[in-house]
Design a protein around this motif. Structure first.
Motif, PDB file in Angstrom:
ATOM      1  N   ILE A  20       0.851  -1.194   0.000  1.00  0.00           N
ATOM      2  CA  ILE A  20       0.000   0.000   0.000  1.00  0.00           C
ATOM      3  C   ILE A  20       0.888   1.246   0.000  1.00  0.00           C
ATOM      4  CG2 ILE A  20      -1.709   1.341   1.294  1.00  0.00           C
ATOM      5  CD1 ILE A  20      -2.826  -1.293   2.379  1.00  0.00           C
ATOM      6  N   ARG A  43      -1.510  -1.136  -3.946  1.00  0.00           N
ATOM      7  CA  ARG A  43      -2.689  -0.279  -3.870  1.00  0.00           C
ATOM      8  C   ARG A  43      -2.223   1.131  -3.554  1.00  0.00           C
ATOM      9  NH1 ARG A  43      -7.914  -0.247   0.281  1.00  0.00           N
ATOM     10  NH2 ARG A  43      -8.659   1.794  -0.421  1.00  0.00           N
ATOM     11  N   THR A  44      -2.646   2.086  -4.352  1.00  0.00           N
ATOM     12  CA  THR A  44      -2.302   3.477  -4.060  1.00  0.00           C
ATOM     13  C   THR A  44      -3.508   4.185  -3.440  1.00  0.00           C
ATOM     14  OG1 THR A  44      -2.864   4.058  -6.342  1.00  0.00           O
ATOM     15  CG2 THR A  44      -0.541   3.729  -5.837  1.00  0.00           C
ATOM     16  N   ILE A  45      -3.206   5.042  -2.471  1.00  0.00           N
ATOM     17  CA  ILE A  45      -4.231   5.866  -1.826  1.00  0.00           C
ATOM     18  C   ILE A  45      -3.771   7.312  -1.933  1.00  0.00           C
ATOM     19  CG2 ILE A  45      -5.375   6.431   0.343  1.00  0.00           C
ATOM     20  CD1 ILE A  45      -4.941   3.471   1.183  1.00  0.00           C
ATOM     21  N   ARG A  46      -4.542   8.096  -2.641  1.00  0.00           N
ATOM     22  CA  ARG A  46      -4.209   9.522  -2.757  1.00  0.00           C
ATOM     23  C   ARG A  46      -4.780  10.260  -1.564  1.00  0.00           C
ATOM     24  NH1 ARG A  46      -5.419  10.413  -9.222  1.00  0.00           N
ATOM     25  NH2 ARG A  46      -5.188   8.185  -9.633  1.00  0.00           N
ATOM     26  N   VAL A  47      -3.970  11.118  -0.970  1.00  0.00           N
ATOM     27  CA  VAL A  47      -4.374  11.798   0.262  1.00  0.00           C
ATOM     28  C   VAL A  47      -4.457  13.300   0.035  1.00  0.00           C
ATOM     29  CG1 VAL A  47      -3.426   9.984   1.730  1.00  0.00           C
ATOM     30  CG2 VAL A  47      -1.971  11.917   1.070  1.00  0.00           C
ATOM     31  N   THR A  48      -5.095  13.990   0.975  1.00  0.00           N
ATOM     32  CA  THR A  48      -5.281  15.434   0.826  1.00  0.00           C
ATOM     33  C   THR A  48      -4.110  16.220   1.404  1.00  0.00           C
ATOM     34  OG1 THR A  48      -6.460  15.639   2.931  1.00  0.00           O
ATOM     35  CG2 THR A  48      -7.785  15.193   0.961  1.00  0.00           C
ATOM     36  N   ASN A  49      -3.394  15.612   2.338  1.00  0.00           N
ATOM     37  CA  ASN A  49      -2.143  16.216   2.810  1.00  0.00           C
ATOM     38  C   ASN A  49      -1.272  15.090   3.356  1.00  0.00           C
ATOM     39  OD1 ASN A  49      -2.138  16.218   5.935  1.00  0.00           O
ATOM     40  ND2 ASN A  49      -4.185  16.933   5.408  1.00  0.00           N
ATOM     41  N   GLU A  52      -2.035  13.378   6.753  1.00  0.00           N
ATOM     42  CA  GLU A  52      -3.082  12.357   6.653  1.00  0.00           C
ATOM     43  C   GLU A  52      -2.485  11.058   6.109  1.00  0.00           C
ATOM     44  OE1 GLU A  52      -6.442  13.535   4.179  1.00  0.00           O
ATOM     45  OE2 GLU A  52      -6.545  11.468   3.483  1.00  0.00           O
ATOM     46  N   ALA A  55      -0.644   9.199   8.806  1.00  0.00           N
ATOM     47  CA  ALA A  55      -1.554   8.519   9.735  1.00  0.00           C
ATOM     48  C   ALA A  55      -2.147   7.265   9.105  1.00  0.00           C
ATOM     49  CB  ALA A  55      -2.663   9.476  10.174  1.00  0.00           C
ATOM     50  N   ILE A  56      -2.486   7.335   7.826  1.00  0.00           N
ATOM     51  CA  ILE A  56      -3.007   6.138   7.152  1.00  0.00           C
ATOM     52  C   ILE A  56      -1.933   5.054   7.132  1.00  0.00           C
ATOM     53  CG2 ILE A  56      -3.875   5.203   4.963  1.00  0.00           C
ATOM     54  CD1 ILE A  56      -5.147   7.978   4.442  1.00  0.00           C
ATOM     55  N   VAL A  60      -1.992   1.221   8.489  1.00  0.00           N
ATOM     56  CA  VAL A  60      -1.617   0.048   7.693  1.00  0.00           C
ATOM     57  C   VAL A  60      -0.596  -0.799   8.459  1.00  0.00           C
ATOM     58  CG1 VAL A  60      -0.508  -0.743   5.565  1.00  0.00           C
ATOM     59  CG2 VAL A  60      -2.124   1.175   5.486  1.00  0.00           C
TER      60      VAL A  60
ATOM     61  N   CYS B  49      -5.673  12.148  13.606  1.00  0.00           N
ATOM     62  CA  CYS B  49      -5.091  10.893  13.093  1.00  0.00           C
ATOM     63  C   CYS B  49      -6.002   9.691  13.270  1.00  0.00           C
ATOM     64  CB  CYS B  49      -3.783  10.574  13.801  1.00  0.00           C
ATOM     65  SG  CYS B  49      -2.430  11.621  13.320  1.00  0.00           S
ATOM     66  N   PRO B  52      -7.957   8.576   9.986  1.00  0.00           N
ATOM     67  CA  PRO B  52      -6.957   8.108   9.011  1.00  0.00           C
ATOM     68  C   PRO B  52      -6.294   6.793   9.422  1.00  0.00           C
ATOM     69  CG  PRO B  52      -6.714  10.467   9.314  1.00  0.00           C
ATOM     70  CD  PRO B  52      -7.733   9.998  10.335  1.00  0.00           C
ATOM     71  N   GLN B  53      -5.946   6.635  10.685  1.00  0.00           N
ATOM     72  CA  GLN B  53      -5.356   5.368  11.128  1.00  0.00           C
ATOM     73  C   GLN B  53      -6.361   4.232  10.969  1.00  0.00           C
ATOM     74  OE1 GLN B  53      -3.841   5.876  15.128  1.00  0.00           O
ATOM     75  NE2 GLN B  53      -1.756   6.005  14.338  1.00  0.00           N
ATOM     76  N   GLY B  56      -6.470   3.278   7.413  1.00  0.00           N
ATOM     77  CA  GLY B  56      -5.299   2.483   7.039  1.00  0.00           C
ATOM     78  C   GLY B  56      -5.437   1.040   7.503  1.00  0.00           C
ATOM     79  N   LEU B  57      -5.946   0.872   8.712  1.00  0.00           N
ATOM     80  CA  LEU B  57      -6.186  -0.475   9.240  1.00  0.00           C
ATOM     81  C   LEU B  57      -7.239  -1.195   8.399  1.00  0.00           C
ATOM     82  CD1 LEU B  57      -5.464  -2.348  11.660  1.00  0.00           C
ATOM     83  CD2 LEU B  57      -7.301  -1.223  12.937  1.00  0.00           C
ATOM     84  N   GLY B  60      -5.746  -2.382   5.212  1.00  0.00           N
ATOM     85  CA  GLY B  60      -4.878  -3.536   5.391  1.00  0.00           C
ATOM     86  C   GLY B  60      -5.616  -4.813   5.749  1.00  0.00           C
ATOM     87  N   ASN B  78      -8.596  17.527  10.686  1.00  0.00           N
ATOM     88  CA  ASN B  78      -8.190  17.003   9.381  1.00  0.00           C
ATOM     89  C   ASN B  78      -9.417  16.584   8.593  1.00  0.00           C
ATOM     90  OD1 ASN B  78      -7.000  15.794   7.153  1.00  0.00           O
ATOM     91  ND2 ASN B  78      -6.574  13.881   8.227  1.00  0.00           N
ATOM     92  N   GLY B  80      -9.763  16.620   5.567  1.00  0.00           N
ATOM     93  CA  GLY B  80      -9.384  15.984   4.308  1.00  0.00           C
ATOM     94  C   GLY B  80      -9.661  14.492   4.288  1.00  0.00           C
ATOM     95  N   THR B  84     -10.957  11.703   1.373  1.00  0.00           N
ATOM     96  CA  THR B  84     -10.269  10.453   1.037  1.00  0.00           C
ATOM     97  C   THR B  84     -11.220   9.268   1.204  1.00  0.00           C
ATOM     98  OG1 THR B  84      -8.157  11.434   1.680  1.00  0.00           O
ATOM     99  CG2 THR B  84      -8.250   9.022   1.578  1.00  0.00           C
ATOM    100  N   GLU B  88     -12.204   6.718  -1.681  1.00  0.00           N
ATOM    101  CA  GLU B  88     -11.751   5.328  -1.533  1.00  0.00           C
ATOM    102  C   GLU B  88     -12.885   4.362  -1.222  1.00  0.00           C
ATOM    103  OE1 GLU B  88      -8.698   4.171  -2.118  1.00  0.00           O
ATOM    104  OE2 GLU B  88      -7.930   6.156  -2.634  1.00  0.00           O
TER     105      GLU B  88
END
Lengths: 166, 202
Positions: A20, A43-49, A52, A55-56, A60, B49, B52-53, B56-57, B60, B78, B80, B84, B88
């Motif tokens: 990822i 897998r690509t995830i485009r983020v806004t900043n 963020e 944190a994603i 993962v 966060c 967003p975390q 991400g979890l 995954g 955030n 934003g 996302t 997504e």
């Protein structure tokens, strides 16, 4: 970026087990992003900043998959808050691959701050990093960053500069 | 509507899910309201966060239901992430935003939602998360939990809760690092995977 450099980045990510990638696109890695998008194993995830995205990537990590945060080095500044909290507060690592804007040779006035601040910000966060300017070193440097981060449980960074990105 | 009462309703519906939650008074409330989810919950400290975390979890572990317990202050930090999520469209992420209209843990100064003009659910819908709602009663909140826990699109419920904290509850006294190890070992055990494995030499 030459195609051969793009290929080296993707080989490094795959050898490191990355599946990822979070990114906010920039001009120096312009050829890299569509190649990542097109890769069936990533897998690509485009983020806004970029914060963020950091944190994603931390989330993962918690899943057992491996992520990369790919960005211009200005994104490091946008990521400082989540990086400090995740890394120093919890030991949740993020591996970053960034383009080195603002190094000697830079011909854009707006990119100068990126070069001046990159290494001091990395050092303030105690993030080990390697600046790579030779294509032959890209793949192994990415693998090295993951090996370190998955033993330290802390962030690491690879900055691609010089002729790799120009 | 009290956050603790909402938590007990949500907790009663949870078994195999994984939870990431925000800092502040809600930490001790969740610690008490959902003791059976202690190892399955990551207690975090990062404003902006949490969702967003959790995303991400969710990316995954696409076969596993992930729950984000975020806050009005955290989400406003955030916004934003809503865009996302809108792009997504994770199928396994249920987000609760505890909206008490204040920064409770520092004494209660107002957040932007206190004005009555800022609507996080409407912002989420505008960002492409179509299933985003505001709950003002326990009945509404429970109905959204039921729907959100089985949705195959991102689902957000903004729970309008009082700015009070449940009295006389146990304090969680582990830090973020210990909580990470507890959570990671739980994910490893329940997924049959290794996340933080052995070094080459011990």
């Amino acid at each position: 970026m030459k195609q051969s450099s793009v290929d080296a980045v993707i080989r490094g990510l795959k050898r490191a087990g990355v599946s990822i990638v979070c990114y906010l696109p920039d001009s120096l890695f312009k050829q890299l992003y569509p190649a990542l998008d097109a890769d069936p194993d990533i897998r690509t995830i485009r983020v806004t900043n970029e914060g963020e995205g950091a944190a994603i990537c931390g989330g993962v990590f918690l899943s057992g998959k491996r992520a990369a945060l790919i960005m211009e080095n200005s994104g490091l500044r946008a990521s400082v808050e989540p990086l400090a909290r995740m890394g120093l507060g919890a030991g949740i690592p993020v591996v970053m691959l960034m383009s080195y804007r603002g190094e000697l040779g830079e011909n854009n006035w707006w990119a100068i701050p990126h070069g001046i601040t990159m290494e001091p910000v990395l050092n303030a966060l105690r993030i080990p990093y390697r600046i790579v300017r030779e294509e032959d070193a890209i793949e192994q440097s990415i693998v090295d960053a993951y090996n370190w981060s998955y033993n330290a449980y802390y962030h690491s960074a690879i900055a691609l500069g010089g002729e790799i990105v120009r | 509507m009290k956050r603790y009462d909402c938590m007990k309703l949500l907790a009663a519906r949870l078994k195999d899910e994984l939870v990431i939650l925000s800092l502040g008074a809600s930490v001790d409330e969740w610690y008490n309201a959902a003791p059976h989810m202690r190892e399955a919950s990551l207690f975090q400290q990062q404003l902006g966060c949490v969702t967003p975390q959790a995303f991400g979890l969710a990316a995954g572990l696409p076969h596993r239901r992930i729950i984000s317990l975020d806050t009005d202050g955290g989400m406003m930090f955030n916004l934003g992430i809503l865009a996302t999520l809108g792009n997504e469209q994770p199928k396994n992420l249920f987000t609760v935003v505890w909206d008490n209209e204040c920064y409770q843990s520092i004494g209660g100064p107002p957040t932007h939602t206190a004005s009555g003009r800022v609507d996080i659910a409407a912002i989420a819908r505008g960002a492409g998360v179509e299933q985003a709602y505001t709950a003002r009663t326990l009945e509404e909140f429970e109905a959204h939990c039921e729907a959100g826990l089985k949705a195959d699109v991102p689902y957000i419920v903004v729970a309008k809760v009082a700015g009070t904290v449940q009295p006389d509850i146990k304090r969680k006294h582990s830090d973020g690092r210990e909580d990470k190890y507890i959570f990671v070992r739980h994910v490893e055990a329940t997924e049959g995977i290794v996340i933080m494995g052995p070094s080459e030499h011990n």
